[in-house]
Design an enzyme around this catalytic site. Structure first.
Site, PDB file in Angstrom:
ATOM      1  N   HIS A 146       0.835  -1.207   0.000  1.00  0.00           N
ATOM      2  CA  HIS A 146       0.000   0.000   0.000  1.00  0.00           C
ATOM      3  C   HIS A 146       0.868   1.254   0.000  1.00  0.00           C
ATOM      4  O   HIS A 146       0.639   2.180  -0.786  1.00  0.00           O
ATOM      5  CB  HIS A 146      -0.906  -0.008   1.238  1.00  0.00           C
ATOM      6  CG  HIS A 146      -1.627   1.274   1.481  1.00  0.00           C
ATOM      7  ND1 HIS A 146      -2.898   1.518   1.010  1.00  0.00           N
ATOM      8  CD2 HIS A 146      -1.252   2.406   2.149  1.00  0.00           C
ATOM      9  CE1 HIS A 146      -3.278   2.727   1.375  1.00  0.00           C
ATOM     10  NE2 HIS A 146      -2.297   3.288   2.067  1.00  0.00           N
ATOM     11  N   GLU A 147       1.858   1.293   0.875  1.00  0.00           N
ATOM     12  CA  GLU A 147       2.712   2.485   0.976  1.00  0.00           C
ATOM     13  C   GLU A 147       3.568   2.661  -0.280  1.00  0.00           C
ATOM     14  O   GLU A 147       3.753   3.779  -0.769  1.00  0.00           O
ATOM     15  CB  GLU A 147       3.589   2.396   2.234  1.00  0.00           C
ATOM     16  CG  GLU A 147       2.813   2.339   3.541  1.00  0.00           C
ATOM     17  CD  GLU A 147       1.883   3.537   3.727  1.00  0.00           C
ATOM     18  OE1 GLU A 147       2.180   4.618   3.195  1.00  0.00           O
ATOM     19  OE2 GLU A 147       0.855   3.377   4.412  1.00  0.00           O
ATOM     20  N   HIS A 150       1.565   4.277  -3.052  1.00  0.00           N
ATOM     21  CA  HIS A 150       1.469   5.734  -2.981  1.00  0.00           C
ATOM     22  C   HIS A 150       2.611   6.391  -3.748  1.00  0.00           C
ATOM     23  O   HIS A 150       2.404   7.354  -4.487  1.00  0.00           O
ATOM     24  CB  HIS A 150       1.510   6.208  -1.521  1.00  0.00           C
ATOM     25  CG  HIS A 150       0.194   6.172  -0.823  1.00  0.00           C
ATOM     26  ND1 HIS A 150      -0.951   6.748  -1.336  1.00  0.00           N
ATOM     27  CD2 HIS A 150      -0.162   5.626   0.380  1.00  0.00           C
ATOM     28  CE1 HIS A 150      -1.947   6.575  -0.475  1.00  0.00           C
ATOM     29  NE2 HIS A 150      -1.502   5.892   0.565  1.00  0.00           N
ATOM     30  N   GLU A 207      -6.075   6.757  -1.287  1.00  0.00           N
ATOM     31  CA  GLU A 207      -5.927   5.643  -0.349  1.00  0.00           C
ATOM     32  C   GLU A 207      -6.513   4.362  -0.928  1.00  0.00           C
ATOM     33  O   GLU A 207      -5.923   3.279  -0.815  1.00  0.00           O
ATOM     34  CB  GLU A 207      -6.605   5.986   0.984  1.00  0.00           C
ATOM     35  CG  GLU A 207      -5.912   7.052   1.791  1.00  0.00           C
ATOM     36  CD  GLU A 207      -4.526   6.636   2.248  1.00  0.00           C
ATOM     37  OE1 GLU A 207      -4.314   5.443   2.541  1.00  0.00           O
ATOM     38  OE2 GLU A 207      -3.644   7.497   2.318  1.00  0.00           O
TER      39      GLU A 207
END
Length: 300
Positions: A146-147, A150, A207
């Protein structure tokens, strides 16, 4: 009332300009997302990466001075770097620039439940997220994916670009309102408030996109996407009193779980392929915390 209506028009135009263009990836396996937002063009990506590298180095130096930086032989540091080593090869297709990034992974001793990946591939985990949530390797991979997503999708540049455009738009709206006889300060306040509220929704969209792209990366690397469901169930146990989703830059946990489950048909075949088995032979995902039921998936 008239100023408010005009500010809403301004916000709508701002939102329209933030949209990316549909990606022609219908024949590709895995998740389908649109192109990166055009708004990132209004911020210098290279400069952001340089700034992020400098800020990351400063943060690590400060952690080192406070004896909070995990050493290279720390088991958790080795664990994080091993997981990153598996994820990164499957991340590169999402952003050509990432092939030249100088990836780093570090661990900071802190009770914060947090992790991040700065532009340019600078990853940090806090011991709080590992210890409080008792993350399994699969769950670490979901967080890290997920990070990383980004950074790959250049959400930092996108946010900076949106802020730049919003600031210019508010100033122009103030000038127009003044020329029409309205109070420019009042007009600027109305337009700024509407723009800020709109940007919360755009941040939540980032997100969600990071969740989806992160699932794809983790699944290809051989980590169970169903761990995302258990992860957010764990997060819900420790985040009581969180703000309503419409006032937060992060979607509510139940919304994230629903979105993750919606993409199981796209990512579970990738996970099964990475494991060299059929989907039907995969056992349920079982986390390490009591009270969380096994996560199931059956291909239709």
């Amino acid at each position: 009332m008239k100023l408010t209506c005009l500010a809403l028009v301004f916000s709508s135009l701002f939102g329209f300009a933030s949209l990316g263009y549909a990606q022609n990836n219908a024949n590709q396996d895995g998740v389908k997302v649109g192109d990166m937002s055009i708004m990132r063009k209004f911020a210098p990506t290279g400069a952001l990466e340089s700034q992020a590298a400098a800020q990351y180095a400063q943060t690590m130096q400060q952690a080192q001075k406070q004896r909070a930086l995990g050493p290279d032989d720390n088991p958790q540091v080795m664990r994080l770097r091993a997981i990153a080593k598996k994820l990164i090869p499957y991340a590169l297709k999402w952003n050509e620039r990432s092939q030249q990034w100088k990836w780093e992974v570090n661990l900071i001793g802190s009770k914060q439940i947090n992790a991040y990946c700065m532009p340019g591939g600078k990853i940090a985990f806090y011991t709080g997220i590992l210890d409080t949530l008792k993350l399994t390797d699969d769950e670490v991979a979901i967080v890290m994916g997920h990070e990383i997503a980004h950074a790959l999708r250049e959400h930092g540049a996108e946010r900076a670009g949106k802020a730049n455009v919003a600031n210019v738009g508010v100033r122009l709206f103030e000038m127009w309102a003044g020329a029409k006889g309205y109070d420019p300060n009042l007009a600027g306040g109305v337009a700024g408030g509407v723009a800020k509220f709109s940007m919360l929704a755009f941040s939540r969209a980032d997100e969600t996109e990071a969740d989806v792209v992160g699932l794809d990366i983790a699944a290809r690397a051989g980590y169970d996407p169903r761990a995302g469901v258990a992860l957010w169930q764990k997060m819900g146990m420790v985040s009581k009193g969180a703000p309503p989703p419409w006032l937060s830059t992060h979607p509510a946990g139940k919304d994230r779980i629903a979105e993750i489950q919606r993409h199981f048909p796209e990512v579970m075949p990738l996970y099964a392929h990475a494991k060299g088995v059929s989907i039907s032979s995969l056992p349920p995902y079982q986390t390490n915390v009591k009270g969380i039921a096994p996560v199931l998936y059956s291909a239709k």
